[in-house]
Design an enzyme around this catalytic site. Structure first.
Site, PDB file in Angstrom:
ATOM      1  N   ASN A  21       0.839  -1.213   0.000  1.00 36.36           N
ATOM      2  CA  ASN A  21       0.000   0.000   0.000  1.00 36.36           C
ATOM      3  C   ASN A  21       0.868   1.255   0.000  1.00 36.36           C
ATOM      4  O   ASN A  21       0.542   2.234  -0.678  1.00 36.36           O
ATOM      5  CB  ASN A  21      -0.958   0.001   1.195  1.00 36.36           C
ATOM      6  CG  ASN A  21      -2.197  -0.837   0.931  1.00 36.36           C
ATOM      7  OD1 ASN A  21      -3.057  -0.456   0.137  1.00 36.36           O
ATOM      8  ND2 ASN A  21      -2.273  -1.997   1.556  1.00 36.36           N
ATOM      9  N   ARG A  72       3.327   0.416  26.040  1.00 37.88           N
ATOM     10  CA  ARG A  72       2.685   0.880  24.798  1.00 37.88           C
ATOM     11  C   ARG A  72       2.630   2.409  24.787  1.00 37.88           C
ATOM     12  O   ARG A  72       2.854   3.054  23.770  1.00 37.88           O
ATOM     13  CB  ARG A  72       1.278   0.284  24.727  1.00 37.88           C
ATOM     14  CG  ARG A  72       0.584   0.505  23.401  1.00 37.88           C
ATOM     15  CD  ARG A  72      -0.771  -0.184  23.373  1.00 37.88           C
ATOM     16  NE  ARG A  72      -0.662  -1.627  23.363  1.00 37.88           N
ATOM     17  CZ  ARG A  72      -0.404  -2.369  22.282  1.00 37.88           C
ATOM     18  NH1 ARG A  72      -0.258  -1.801  21.121  1.00 37.88           N
ATOM     19  NH2 ARG A  72      -0.318  -3.679  22.361  1.00 37.88           N
ATOM     20  N   ARG A  98       0.192  -2.262  14.876  1.00 42.15           N
ATOM     21  CA  ARG A  98       0.232  -1.943  16.306  1.00 42.15           C
ATOM     22  C   ARG A  98      -1.069  -1.271  16.695  1.00 42.15           C
ATOM     23  O   ARG A  98      -1.559  -0.396  15.974  1.00 42.15           O
ATOM     24  CB  ARG A  98       1.357  -0.948  16.606  1.00 42.15           C
ATOM     25  CG  ARG A  98       2.743  -1.442  16.378  1.00 42.15           C
ATOM     26  CD  ARG A  98       3.282  -2.269  17.501  1.00 42.15           C
ATOM     27  NE  ARG A  98       3.220  -1.626  18.814  1.00 42.15           N
ATOM     28  CZ  ARG A  98       3.392  -2.271  19.967  1.00 42.15           C
ATOM     29  NH1 ARG A  98       3.595  -3.563  19.978  1.00 42.15           N
ATOM     30  NH2 ARG A  98       3.342  -1.625  21.110  1.00 42.15           N
ATOM     31  N   ILE A  99      -1.612  -1.678  17.828  1.00 48.12           N
ATOM     32  CA  ILE A  99      -2.777  -0.971  18.352  1.00 48.12           C
ATOM     33  C   ILE A  99      -2.288   0.335  18.956  1.00 48.12           C
ATOM     34  O   ILE A  99      -1.312   0.353  19.714  1.00 48.12           O
ATOM     35  CB  ILE A  99      -3.502  -1.845  19.399  1.00 48.12           C
ATOM     36  CG1 ILE A  99      -4.099  -3.067  18.709  1.00 48.12           C
ATOM     37  CG2 ILE A  99      -4.579  -1.042  20.126  1.00 48.12           C
ATOM     38  CD1 ILE A  99      -4.715  -4.085  19.635  1.00 48.12           C
ATOM     39  N   HIS A 116      -8.325  -1.151   5.945  1.00 46.55           N
ATOM     40  CA  HIS A 116      -8.604  -2.425   6.605  1.00 46.55           C
ATOM     41  C   HIS A 116      -9.169  -3.396   5.570  1.00 46.55           C
ATOM     42  O   HIS A 116     -10.051  -3.028   4.787  1.00 46.55           O
ATOM     43  CB  HIS A 116      -9.611  -2.206   7.744  1.00 46.55           C
ATOM     44  CG  HIS A 116      -9.886  -3.451   8.510  1.00 46.55           C
ATOM     45  ND1 HIS A 116      -8.984  -3.969   9.417  1.00 46.55           N
ATOM     46  CD2 HIS A 116     -10.937  -4.306   8.485  1.00 46.55           C
ATOM     47  CE1 HIS A 116      -9.472  -5.087   9.918  1.00 46.55           C
ATOM     48  NE2 HIS A 116     -10.657  -5.307   9.369  1.00 46.55           N
ATOM     49  N   GLU A 181      -7.195  -2.499  -2.843  1.00 47.62           N
ATOM     50  CA  GLU A 181      -6.670  -1.573  -1.827  1.00 47.62           C
ATOM     51  C   GLU A 181      -5.759  -0.543  -2.490  1.00 47.62           C
ATOM     52  O   GLU A 181      -5.755   0.631  -2.129  1.00 47.62           O
ATOM     53  CB  GLU A 181      -5.879  -2.328  -0.749  1.00 47.62           C
ATOM     54  CG  GLU A 181      -6.731  -3.205   0.144  1.00 47.62           C
ATOM     55  CD  GLU A 181      -5.921  -3.855   1.257  1.00 47.62           C
ATOM     56  OE1 GLU A 181      -4.970  -3.234   1.751  1.00 47.62           O
ATOM     57  OE2 GLU A 181      -6.254  -4.992   1.639  1.00 47.62           O
TER      58      GLU A 181
HETATM   59  C1  GRF Z   1      -3.279  -4.787   3.929  1.00 48.99           C
HETATM   60  O1  GRF Z   1      -4.092  -5.883   3.651  1.00 48.99           O
HETATM   61  C2  GRF Z   1      -4.026  -3.756   4.714  1.00 48.99           C
HETATM   62  O2  GRF Z   1      -5.393  -3.716   4.428  1.00 48.99           O
HETATM   63  C3  GRF Z   1      -3.830  -4.217   6.132  1.00 48.99           C
HETATM   64  O3  GRF Z   1      -2.529  -4.728   6.170  1.00 48.99           O
HETATM   65  C4  GRF Z   1      -2.137  -5.151   4.866  1.00 48.99           C
HETATM   66  C5  GRF Z   1      -0.882  -4.412   4.543  1.00 48.99           C
HETATM   67  O4  GRF Z   1      -0.286  -4.836   3.363  1.00 48.99           O
HETATM   68  N1  GRF Z   1      -4.073  -3.137   7.062  1.00 48.99           N
HETATM   69  P1  GRF Z   1       0.938  -4.033   2.767  1.00 48.99           P
HETATM   70  O5  GRF Z   1       2.023  -4.003   3.842  1.00 48.99           O
HETATM   71  O6  GRF Z   1       0.478  -2.664   2.408  1.00 48.99           O
HETATM   72  O7  GRF Z   1       1.380  -4.831   1.575  1.00 48.99           O
END
Ligand code: GRF
Length: 224
Positions: A21, A72, A98-99, A116, A181
């Site tokens: 991403n 945390r 991480r939360i 997500h 995504e």
């Molecule tokens: C993705 O599926 C995103 O939706 C989730 O974690 C994954 C991250 O993938 N939050 P990348 O590291 O961007 O390849």
């Protein structure tokens, strides 16, 4: 910059892993599809592929190993200080595993977004694809949302649907969801940088109009 031109937005991206991403945001910035520059990539893990992607794009990266902190709260406080040093307009969580504490989130609320891999509010948390398959869902997908202290519970901005196929595996579904995504995250980042989306009192506005609680629904280019 000519007079009247908006300054380019500054983005900080947080990662923990592969960073695909992150790559989609890097590409969109390089292709001027997002009017922004990525000031820094921050990872809580060493030796992850996302750090190589940052290096390849000449973006400064920082590793803040959460193991080095006793609590945390201490990790989040340091993370917040480092992020603030870049005075970002937008903070993008891109697979940051991480939360985050309420104190951290409240400090950046309204300019902190996450992606997500489910159609929220369905399946917050982990193993989203496996859970969708086991439930017999016909559709899965991904959601970009503003981050609030509730885990994966902030208001949705944009969601995209993907069909669940017969005999789908969670890996196969995850790969198809990831492809979408990479389309919706840069789209939302650009909307934010253009000032088209924002959150006020937990409500998302797009071009000044309140949007549905579930967020907008993305239509892939190919379907136009
Ligand atoms: C993705 O599926 C995103 O939706 C989730 O974690 C994954 C991250 O993938 N939050 P990348 O590291 O961007 O390849």
């Amino acid at each position: 910059m000519t007079e009247g031109q908006k300054p380019t937005s500054k983005i900080v991206v947080l990662i923990s892993g592969s960073g695909s991403n992150l790559q989609s945001i890097i590409n969109a910035c390089e292709e001027n599809n997002i009017d922004a520059q990525i000031s820094a990539v921050i990872s809580n893990k060493y030796n992850v592929k996302g750090l190589d992607r940052a290096a390849a794009a000449n973006i400064p990266s920082i590793v803040i190993d959460h193991h080095a902190f006793e609590t945390r709260q201490a990790f989040d406080q340091y993370l917040a200080e480092v992020i603030s040093g870049f005075t970002p307009d937008l903070i993008i969580l891109a697979g940051f595993m991480r939360i985050l504490t309420e104190e951290f989130v409240n400090q950046f609320v309204g300019k902190l977004i996450n992606i997500h891999p489910s159609l929220l509010p369905a399946y917050p948390g982990l193993n989203t694809h496996q859970r969708a398959i086991e439930a017999g869902d016909r559709t899965a997908g991904a959601t970009v949302h503003f981050v609030t202290p509730e885990l994966d519970g902030g208001p949705s901005i944009l969601r995209a649907q993907v069909a669940v196929l017969e005999n789908d595996t969670s890996d196969a579904l995850a790969a198809r969801v990831l492809t979408i995504e990479h389309q919706i995250y840069p789209t939302v980042a650009q909307w934010f940088c253009e000032g088209r989306i924002g959150m006020k009192d937990g409500i998302v506005f797009f071009d000044g109009v309140q949007i549905d609680k579930l967020g907008l629904l993305f239509t892939p280019q190919s379907e136009h």
